[in-house]
Design a protein around this motif. Structure first.
Motif, mmCIF file in Angstrom:
data_model
loop_
_atom_site.group_PDB
_atom_site.id
_atom_site.type_symbol
_atom_site.label_atom_id
_atom_site.label_comp_id
_atom_site.label_asym_id
_atom_site.label_seq_id
_atom_site.Cartn_x
_atom_site.Cartn_y
_atom_site.Cartn_z
ATOM 1 N N LEU A 250 -3.408 12.389 -3.144
ATOM 2 C CA LEU A 250 -2.846 11.236 -2.446
ATOM 3 C C LEU A 250 -1.503 11.648 -1.861
ATOM 4 O O LEU A 250 -0.646 12.183 -2.560
ATOM 5 C CB LEU A 250 -2.665 10.058 -3.399
ATOM 6 C CG LEU A 250 -3.912 9.275 -3.794
ATOM 7 C CD1 LEU A 250 -3.562 8.197 -4.802
ATOM 8 C CD2 LEU A 250 -4.566 8.643 -2.566
ATOM 9 N N LYS B 81 -5.511 9.311 1.314
ATOM 10 C CA LYS B 81 -6.352 10.129 0.445
ATOM 11 C C LYS B 81 -6.859 11.330 1.236
ATOM 12 O O LYS B 81 -7.413 11.177 2.332
ATOM 13 C CB LYS B 81 -7.524 9.323 -0.087
ATOM 14 C CG LYS B 81 -8.431 10.105 -1.036
ATOM 15 C CD LYS B 81 -9.598 9.236 -1.510
ATOM 16 C CE LYS B 81 -10.516 10.007 -2.428
ATOM 17 N NZ LYS B 81 -11.677 9.185 -2.849
ATOM 18 N N THR C 145 -8.752 16.872 -4.412
ATOM 19 C CA THR C 145 -8.409 15.551 -3.891
ATOM 20 C C THR C 145 -6.955 15.233 -4.219
ATOM 21 O O THR C 145 -6.491 15.477 -5.331
ATOM 22 C CB THR C 145 -9.313 14.464 -4.505
ATOM 23 O OG1 THR C 145 -10.675 14.752 -4.172
ATOM 24 C CG2 THR C 145 -8.960 13.093 -3.962
ATOM 25 N N SER D 154 0.815 -1.208 0.000
ATOM 26 C CA SER D 154 0.000 0.000 0.000
ATOM 27 C C SER D 154 0.852 1.264 0.000
ATOM 28 O O SER D 154 0.411 2.320 -0.460
ATOM 29 C CB SER D 154 -0.942 0.003 1.210
ATOM 30 O OG SER D 154 -1.845 -1.080 1.154
ATOM 31 N N SER E 117 -2.060 9.684 8.406
ATOM 32 C CA SER E 117 -3.285 10.490 8.432
ATOM 33 C C SER E 117 -3.326 11.370 9.679
ATOM 34 O O SER E 117 -3.836 12.499 9.637
ATOM 35 C CB SER E 117 -4.514 9.573 8.370
ATOM 36 O OG SER E 117 -4.491 8.638 9.446
ATOM 37 N N GLN F 256 -5.170 4.714 2.471
ATOM 38 C CA GLN F 256 -5.508 3.868 1.329
ATOM 39 C C GLN F 256 -4.814 2.516 1.451
ATOM 40 O O GLN F 256 -3.592 2.450 1.548
ATOM 41 C CB GLN F 256 -5.092 4.551 0.023
ATOM 42 C CG GLN F 256 -5.788 5.876 -0.210
ATOM 43 C CD GLN F 256 -7.287 5.703 -0.351
ATOM 44 O OE1 GLN F 256 -7.778 5.200 -1.351
ATOM 45 N NE2 GLN F 256 -8.031 6.114 0.663
ATOM 46 N N GLN F 257 -5.608 1.471 1.471
ATOM 47 C CA GLN F 257 -5.062 0.125 1.614
ATOM 48 C C GLN F 257 -5.339 -0.674 0.356
ATOM 49 O O GLN F 257 -6.466 -0.731 -0.128
ATOM 50 C CB GLN F 257 -5.671 -0.577 2.826
ATOM 51 C CG GLN F 257 -4.998 -1.900 3.155
ATOM 52 C CD GLN F 257 -5.557 -2.492 4.434
ATOM 53 O OE1 GLN F 257 -6.761 -2.718 4.553
ATOM 54 N NE2 GLN F 257 -4.688 -2.761 5.390
ATOM 55 N N SER G 53 1.908 10.382 0.245
ATOM 56 C CA SER G 53 2.756 9.288 0.694
ATOM 57 C C SER G 53 3.869 9.857 1.566
ATOM 58 O O SER G 53 4.390 10.948 1.294
ATOM 59 C CB SER G 53 3.366 8.551 -0.497
ATOM 60 O OG SER G 53 2.365 7.985 -1.312
ATOM 61 N N ARG H 192 -0.099 5.322 1.690
ATOM 62 C CA ARG H 192 -0.774 6.447 1.032
ATOM 63 C C ARG H 192 -2.033 6.860 1.788
ATOM 64 O O ARG H 192 -2.727 6.021 2.339
ATOM 65 C CB ARG H 192 -1.135 6.067 -0.407
ATOM 66 C CG ARG H 192 0.066 5.902 -1.322
ATOM 67 C CD ARG H 192 -0.343 5.339 -2.665
ATOM 68 N NE ARG H 192 -0.898 3.995 -2.521
ATOM 69 C CZ ARG H 192 -1.375 3.272 -3.546
ATOM 70 N NH1 ARG H 192 -1.401 3.784 -4.751
ATOM 71 N NH2 ARG H 192 -1.844 2.066 -3.338
#
Length: 309
Positions: free
Chosen positions: A253, A224, A251, A219, A259, A279-280, A255, A222
């Protein structure tokens, strides 16, 4: 328990399994994954003494399979469900296996009921559907009430009810303290069934880890993020170890940052967040990403127009 140490198998100049080491522990369902041609079937055959390793060793419950006095009581196996005498009934197939290994006839009735074949137990196996054949193969594997199970594609040919049944069965057997080693190409099912994964490619070990760790590894951490102030937030998050992609329509992403970290930065700068979601990857996505370089057989990509031509 299954223990493989430096397991290697060569056929001429082709190496099918290359210095493979892993442990399948009791009390868990261990999924065995790999692309076609990865060496899964060869590994399972070596575990069961059907192929001799070129080098290395593998033991089941502390000794090689061929050195167990009563192997059916130690390990149950399903490699090819249709490997039965087609003229025999399901009951007689199981009865013959039981008679040659000192297993009481009552156990035949038990496993017949357990796999749901009582209604067709007196019918010839040659007329069985693929799913019924799988159930008979699983019954054969369970006949000796073994401590270890080795199953190759056990859900192949089963309907949704059958898939749920085998999933529940494997989890219950593992909960009893048995070691369950199962291969499958159905990633969605492995995600629901397996506790641990052994992943190989081109005969080599790629991963020996829990399902959650395997997915997390693919993953990439990441997150969102959706915000009406996305451009400003992007500038605040910028750093040498942080990557931000796709700020279109608010929106993006992110990395390299959790969160929680993103949320604190947004809160400290009065930035409204409409969405903040780690995000998984799915198990299938993780498998494709981590085994992509190990695929031996790959069809050429074709466009829709080429296919329709």
């Amino acid at each position: 328990m299954i223990e493989a140490r430096g397991l290697t198998k060569r056929y001429g100049d082709k190496t099918a399994v290359d210095d493979l080491s892993f442990t399948v522990r009791p009390g868990a369902v261990t999924g065995f994954l790999g692309p076609n041609g990865a060496g899964k079937s060869t590994t399972m055959r070596m575990i069961l003494g059907l192929d001799r390793p070129t080098s290395g060793s593998v033991t089941v419950n502390g000794r090689p399979y061929t050195r167990h006095a009563a192997p059916l009581h130690e390990v149950g196996a399903l490699l090819e469900a249709k490997a039965v005498h087609t003229g025999r009934t399901a009951y007689n197939h199981l009865r013959a296996l039981a008679a040659t290994t000192g297993i009481p006839r009552s156990r035949v009735d038990e496993v017949t009921d357990l796999v749901g074949l009582r209604a067709v137990a007196r019918k010839r196996a040659g007329g069985f559907s693929l799913g019924m054949g799988q159930r008979l193969g699983i019954a054969s594997a369970l006949l000796g009430d073994p401590r270890t199970l080795v199953l190759d594609e056990p859900v192949n040919g089963l309907d949704p009810e059958g898939i749920l049944w085998i999933r529940t069965l494997l989890k219950n057997l593992a909960a009893e303290g048995r070691a369950i080693f199962v291969s499958s190409h159905l990633m969605s099912e492995m995600a629901l069934t397996a506790d641990h994964l052994i992943v190989i490619g081109r005969g080599r070990l790629i991963a020996d880890t829990s399902v959650s760790e395997f997915i997390e590894r693919a993953s990439g951490g990441r997150v969102k993020v959706r915000s009406p102030q996305a451009a400003r937030l992007r500038d605040l998050l910028a750093g040498p170890s942080v990557t931000v992609t796709g700020v279109e329509e608010g929106t993006m992403l992110v990395s390299g940052m959790t969160s929680d970290q993103i949320g604190r930065i947004a809160s400290g700068n009065d930035i409204t967040l409409l969405e903040l979601a780690p995000q998984q990857a799915s198990l299938e996505e993780a498998f494709m990403e981590l085994t992509g370089e190990s695929v031996e057989y790959r069809a050429p990509a074709r466009t829709f127009e080429e296919s329709a031509a």
